[in-house]
Motif scaffolding. Structure first.
Motif, PDB file in Angstrom:
ATOM      1  N   UNK A   6       0.853  -1.165   0.000  1.00 41.39           N
ATOM      2  CA  UNK A   6       0.000   0.000   0.000  1.00 41.39           C
ATOM      3  C   UNK A   6       0.896   1.225   0.000  1.00 41.39           C
ATOM      4  N   UNK A   7       0.561   2.237  -0.801  1.00 45.14           N
ATOM      5  CA  UNK A   7       1.315   3.479  -0.829  1.00 45.14           C
ATOM      6  C   UNK A   7       0.621   4.485   0.078  1.00 45.14           C
ATOM      7  N   UNK A   8       1.411   5.135   0.947  1.00 44.35           N
ATOM      8  CA  UNK A   8       0.859   6.111   1.886  1.00 44.35           C
ATOM      9  C   UNK A   8       1.638   7.414   1.756  1.00 44.35           C
ATOM     10  N   UNK A   9       0.907   8.513   1.562  1.00 49.57           N
ATOM     11  CA  UNK A   9       1.499   9.843   1.576  1.00 49.57           C
ATOM     12  C   UNK A   9       1.337  10.450   2.959  1.00 49.57           C
ATOM     13  N   UNK A  10       2.449  10.792   3.591  1.00 49.48           N
ATOM     14  CA  UNK A  10       2.431  11.302   4.963  1.00 49.48           C
ATOM     15  C   UNK A  10       2.615  12.818   4.957  1.00 49.48           C
ATOM     16  N   UNK A  11       1.506  13.550   5.168  1.00 48.33           N
ATOM     17  CA  UNK A  11       1.602  15.003   5.262  1.00 48.33           C
ATOM     18  C   UNK A  11       1.796  15.707   3.941  1.00 48.33           C
ATOM     19  N   UNK A  12       1.448  15.084   2.833  1.00 43.01           N
ATOM     20  CA  UNK A  12       1.543  15.736   1.525  1.00 43.01           C
ATOM     21  C   UNK A  12       0.578  16.923   1.502  1.00 43.01           C
ATOM     22  N   UNK A  13       1.042  18.070   0.992  1.00 40.70           N
ATOM     23  CA  UNK A  13       0.203  19.266   1.049  1.00 40.70           C
ATOM     24  C   UNK A  13      -0.247  19.790  -0.304  1.00 40.70           C
ATOM     25  N   UNK A  17       0.239  16.988  -6.303  1.00 43.65           N
ATOM     26  CA  UNK A  17       1.134  15.889  -5.941  1.00 43.65           C
ATOM     27  C   UNK A  17       0.354  14.695  -5.402  1.00 43.65           C
ATOM     28  N   UNK A  18      -0.718  14.967  -4.667  1.00 44.57           N
ATOM     29  CA  UNK A  18      -1.540  13.870  -4.162  1.00 44.57           C
ATOM     30  C   UNK A  18      -2.174  13.097  -5.312  1.00 44.57           C
ATOM     31  N   UNK A  19      -2.653  13.802  -6.315  1.00 40.27           N
ATOM     32  CA  UNK A  19      -3.231  13.121  -7.476  1.00 40.27           C
ATOM     33  C   UNK A  19      -2.174  12.318  -8.219  1.00 40.27           C
ATOM     34  N   UNK A  20      -0.962  12.876  -8.326  1.00 40.99           N
ATOM     35  CA  UNK A  20       0.116  12.134  -8.986  1.00 40.99           C
ATOM     36  C   UNK A  20       0.529  10.909  -8.177  1.00 40.99           C
ATOM     37  N   UNK A  88       5.836   7.726   1.768  1.00 40.17           N
ATOM     38  CA  UNK A  88       6.600   8.878   1.318  1.00 40.17           C
ATOM     39  C   UNK A  88       6.078  10.103   2.061  1.00 40.17           C
ATOM     40  N   UNK A  89       6.908  11.148   2.171  1.00 42.32           N
ATOM     41  CA  UNK A  89       6.576  12.235   3.075  1.00 42.32           C
ATOM     42  C   UNK A  89       6.227  13.551   2.418  1.00 42.32           C
ATOM     43  N   UNK A  90       6.168  14.558   3.246  1.00 45.56           N
ATOM     44  CA  UNK A  90       5.861  15.918   2.835  1.00 45.56           C
ATOM     45  C   UNK A  90       6.897  16.433   1.843  1.00 45.56           C
ATOM     46  N   UNK A  91       6.456  17.308   0.945  1.00 45.71           N
ATOM     47  CA  UNK A  91       7.327  17.799  -0.123  1.00 45.71           C
ATOM     48  C   UNK A  91       8.564  18.508   0.397  1.00 45.71           C
ATOM     49  N   UNK A 119      13.766  14.240  -5.578  1.00 46.39           N
ATOM     50  CA  UNK A 119      12.781  14.057  -6.631  1.00 46.39           C
ATOM     51  C   UNK A 119      11.429  14.608  -6.186  1.00 46.39           C
ATOM     52  N   UNK A 120      10.565  14.867  -7.141  1.00 48.19           N
ATOM     53  CA  UNK A 120       9.176  15.112  -6.822  1.00 48.19           C
ATOM     54  C   UNK A 120       8.640  13.917  -6.046  1.00 48.19           C
ATOM     55  N   UNK A 121       7.754  14.149  -5.068  1.00 51.23           N
ATOM     56  CA  UNK A 121       7.326  13.075  -4.172  1.00 51.23           C
ATOM     57  C   UNK A 121       6.647  11.930  -4.926  1.00 51.23           C
ATOM     58  N   UNK A 122       5.871  12.240  -5.958  1.00 50.81           N
ATOM     59  CA  UNK A 122       5.221  11.178  -6.724  1.00 50.81           C
ATOM     60  C   UNK A 122       6.242  10.386  -7.534  1.00 50.81           C
ATOM     61  N   UNK A 123       7.237  11.077  -8.076  1.00 47.05           N
ATOM     62  CA  UNK A 123       8.295  10.383  -8.814  1.00 47.05           C
ATOM     63  C   UNK A 123       9.081   9.460  -7.894  1.00 47.05           C
TER      64      UNK A 123
END
Length: 334
Positions: A6-13, A17-20, A88-91, A119-123
């Motif tokens: 499972x991929x988890x974004x932690x604190x992405x703002x 980037x969230x959509x990516x 992955x974390x905040x930008x 890198x960009x967080x989605x990349x």
């Protein structure tokens, strides 16, 4: 069959980037959730969220993707043993400390570039998923002069200015100093000011020493060069089985099928189990694999310093025509 991770974004703002990130998850056919501490849900009503208790106290082990001291290279990461949550974390701030403390493993993506080194967080998520789920266990080589084998990079007909800018950011982070761009869609050169500002921001141009050279719509490879087209929908060996390096090699990453390869081109397939993914994600995977094959510079041991003091003379006496040569001892008479 349950997904392997499972991929988890932690604190992405950033909502974009969230959509990516969600698209990176779809590339690898895994679910995506967010620990939302930055108000993402207000911009994305359908956002799938994860609570702190569920993230830290769940049954899935956590794998943090962050450039922290002691993190192992993602190239050397072994296969996943059962389902895991890849975080992955905040930008700007990265992953929060509570996740780093709870993580079973922390992996990093080696960044040999100057200036831009992230890198960009989605990349970053796409690269991590690629190695953790498929191309795992592949070591980064060591070579005395890896730069002598770096291929030329051509971004072929990118269709979106932000995707092009983020791809250029990845190129700089992975060590490229010059990139050719076939900008037939007019997303980088000669664009209106608002588009240009967004593209340069995505490329982190304020601290990015990369040179972008226009290739032109009628680009043709140099005589004797080897052209490799890297994309998800081409007929060729998997990317990590193809040889991508060489000073006479040209890596071409097309955005869709609007770019016609030369007749003698080779192909390498970016194999993903799900959707092909947006341009920045595919580009990041190709550049990461190329950087892995290039390797890192071999470190040679320094000579130990000499014991004691040593002296050398830096001055000499030269008698030029029509001049008087004065010795140092004669100066005492004055």
């Amino acid at each position: 069959m349950s997904p392997p991770a499972r991929l988890v974004g932690d604190g992405v703002e950033n909502p974009a980037n969230a959509e990516a990130l969600a698209e990176a998850a779809r590339m690898f056919a895994v679910p995506c959730g967010f620990r939302d501490s930055r108000g993402l849900a207000a911009h994305l009503p359908d956002l799938s969220t994860v609570t702190t208790a569920a993230l830290l106290g769940g049954a899935d082990p956590l794998i943090a993707v962050d450039n922290t001291p002691g993190a192992e290279s993602v190239y050397r990461a072994g296969p996943l043993r059962g389902r895991a949550s890849i975080v992955v974390g905040n930008e700007r701030r990265g992953i929060r400390p509570d996740v780093l403390r709870a993580a079973a493993r922390t992996v990093q993506i080696p960044m040999p570039g100057r200036g831009v080194n992230t890198l960009n967080v989605a990349t970053a998520a796409a690269v991590a998923l690629y190695y953790l789920l498929d191309a795992h266990g592949r070591r980064q080589a060591r070579a005395p002069r890896p730069e002598s084998h770096r291929p030329t990079l051509l971004l072929a007909a990118p269709r979106d200015h932000v995707e092009a800018g983020s791809s250029l950011r990845s190129a700089a982070a992975f060590g490229w100093q010059t990139v050719m761009a076939d900008d037939r869609e007019k997303v980088w050169f000669g664009t209106p000011r608002p588009i240009r500002a967004e593209a340069r921001a995505a490329a982190r141009s304020h601290r990015n020493p990369l040179r972008v050279v226009p290739a032109g719509d009628a680009w043709s490879s140099r005589a004797g060069s080897r052209v490799i087209v890297c994309a998800p929908d081409v007929d060729g060996p998997p990317l990590h089985h193809a040889k991508l390096t060489g000073s006479s090699t040209v890596l071409v990453i097309p955005d869709g099928d609007g770019w016609e390869p030369p007749p003698d081109a080779e192909f390498a397939r970016v194999t993903v189990p799900g959707e092909p993914g947006r341009y920045r994600l595919v580009t990041g995977i190709v550049l990461a694999e190329t950087a892995r094959q290039l390797g890192t510079r071999t470190v040679t041991a320094r000579r130990p310093p000499r014991r004691g003091l040593s002296y050398s003379s830096m001055l000499g006496h030269t008698a030029l025509p029509n001049t008087d040569l004065v010795h140092p001892w004669e100066l005492t008479a004055y």
